[in-house]
Write a protein that holds these residues in place. Structure first.
Motif, short mmCIF file in Angstrom:
data_model
loop_
_atom_site.label_atom_id
_atom_site.label_comp_id
_atom_site.label_asym_id
_atom_site.label_seq_id
_atom_site.Cartn_x
_atom_site.Cartn_y
_atom_site.Cartn_z
N HIS A 72 -11.82 6.70 -5.29
CA HIS A 72 -10.77 7.26 -4.51
C HIS A 72 -10.93 7.26 -2.97
O HIS A 72 -12.02 7.98 -2.38
N ALA A 73 -9.74 6.93 -2.45
CA ALA A 73 -10.05 6.81 -0.82
C ALA A 73 -8.78 6.94 -0.46
O ALA A 73 -7.91 6.06 0.34
N GLY A 74 -7.73 8.04 -0.56
CA GLY A 74 -6.45 8.30 -0.38
C GLY A 74 -5.62 7.26 -0.50
O GLY A 74 -5.59 6.86 -1.91
N ILE A 75 -4.58 6.68 0.39
CA ILE A 75 -3.58 5.61 -0.08
C ILE A 75 -4.48 4.42 -0.29
O ILE A 75 -3.84 3.49 -1.04
N THR A 134 1.05 7.81 -6.12
CA THR A 134 -0.13 8.13 -6.34
C THR A 134 -0.12 9.62 -5.65
O THR A 134 0.09 9.87 -4.57
N THR A 135 -0.74 10.62 -6.36
CA THR A 135 -0.87 12.08 -5.85
C THR A 135 -1.92 11.82 -4.80
O THR A 135 -2.86 11.23 -4.69
N GLY A 136 -1.60 13.12 -3.81
CA GLY A 136 -2.51 12.98 -2.65
C GLY A 136 -3.97 13.57 -3.31
O GLY A 136 -5.01 13.05 -2.58
N SER A 137 -4.38 14.15 -4.31
CA SER A 137 -5.48 14.47 -4.78
C SER A 137 -6.17 13.40 -5.63
O SER A 137 -7.32 13.74 -6.27
N ALA A 138 -5.53 12.34 -6.04
CA ALA A 138 -5.76 11.28 -7.00
C ALA A 138 -5.77 11.62 -8.37
O ALA A 138 -6.60 12.90 -8.73
N SER A 141 1.14 4.11 -2.78
CA SER A 141 0.65 5.29 -2.48
C SER A 141 1.81 6.30 -2.75
O SER A 141 1.52 7.55 -3.21
N THR A 145 0.83 -1.02 -0.21
CA THR A 145 0.20 0.13 0.10
C THR A 145 0.98 1.20 0.08
O THR A 145 0.60 2.15 -0.69
N SER A 176 -7.10 4.02 -2.55
CA SER A 176 -7.56 4.20 -3.97
C SER A 176 -7.61 3.20 -4.48
O SER A 176 -6.29 2.31 -4.49
#
Length: 259
Positions: free
Chosen positions: A103-106, A42-46, A39, A35, A108
């Protein structure tokens, strides 16, 4: 006559809870590492998935919600009081993502539903031997089965979560599943009883399981797959005895086509 005695006897094979807990902690540790790796890319804003380049093999199958199918083989070992049990399986699996990226943060990712069929299922157990039991202060010795057990297995439902990642080659996932196993002889081995006589375990067993893994894309729509699963094998008391295999670690490798 030993039969009346064994009609009342239930062999004590206590659940090794600590072994199962250690196994699940190991899988959770692997999952956490996967995970974090996902993450990190993956950008924080998805990211907007629709903007990903078509040259990205991971993004291509994710955006198309492509079917996946392919063969795999599996090697495993029991844990705790079953650490002398080994496993080797050959099968094929199929799956398809059912949702867009959620999308659910890390965490997602994308939900996928799959299944697998294992026409070659084998477990290698200690050779047949004699085992001593003590009942009401009296010692009895009886033959216990063992050796190689052959069967087939079907896992009709695999719930998989594919993590969102910007990697062009690696797609990490975790999953939970439930399977059914049929063996040509009662498994796991137990006290032998005459053919046709009630007793022993069962030729039918259930296999609840969970694990983590990843696809490594070697080129568009082709991937090598590695997974690690914790599998519990139990007859749910379909037989007179249900010693089961409380915990096992199964390592799986396969190849997948995406369409």
């Amino acid at each position: 006559m030993w039969r009346p005695f064994f009609g009342d006897l239930r062999i004590a094979m206590p659940w090794k809870g600590t072994d199962l807990i250690r196994t699940m902690k190991l899988l959770l540790l692997i999952l956490a590492a996967g995970t974090v790796a996902a993450s990190a890319q993956t950008t924080g804003s998805a990211p907007l998935v629709k903007d990903e380049p078509a040259s990205n093999p991971v993004a291509e199958v994710r955006n198309a919600r492509s079917w996946e199918y392919g063969p795999f083989f599996n090697w495993g070992t029991g844990v705790g009081d079953r650490d002398n049990f080994k496993f080797f399986w050959i099968g094929a699996q199929v799956g398809k993502p059912l949702t867009p990226v959620l999308h659910a943060g890390i965490l997602s990712g994308q939900f996928e539903l799959g299944a697998n069929l294992i026409p070659f299922w084998q477990s290698y157990t200690p050779a047949p031997h004699e085992q001593t039991f003590v009942y009401q202060g009296v010692t009895y010795t009886q033959a216990v089965g063992g050796g190689a057990y052959t069967g087939v297995s079907l896992t009709p439902v695999i719930f998989r979560w594919n993590f969102l990642t910007k990697s062009r080659h690696v797609q990490p996932w975790f999953q939970g599943a439930g399977g059914l196993i049929y063996t040509t002889h009662k498994f796991p081995p137990d006290v032998l009883v005459p053919h046709g006589t009630p007793g022993g375990t069962s030729v039918w067993n259930f296999a609840p399981q969970g694990g983590v893994g990843f696809h490594y894309f070697t080129r568009p729509k082709r991937s090598i797959d590695i997974g690690v699963n914790a599998v519990h094998i139990s007859s749910a008391s379909l037989g007179d005895h249900n010693p089961g295999v409380n915990a096992s670690i199964q390592i799986q490798a396969g190849y997948t086509w995406w369409n």
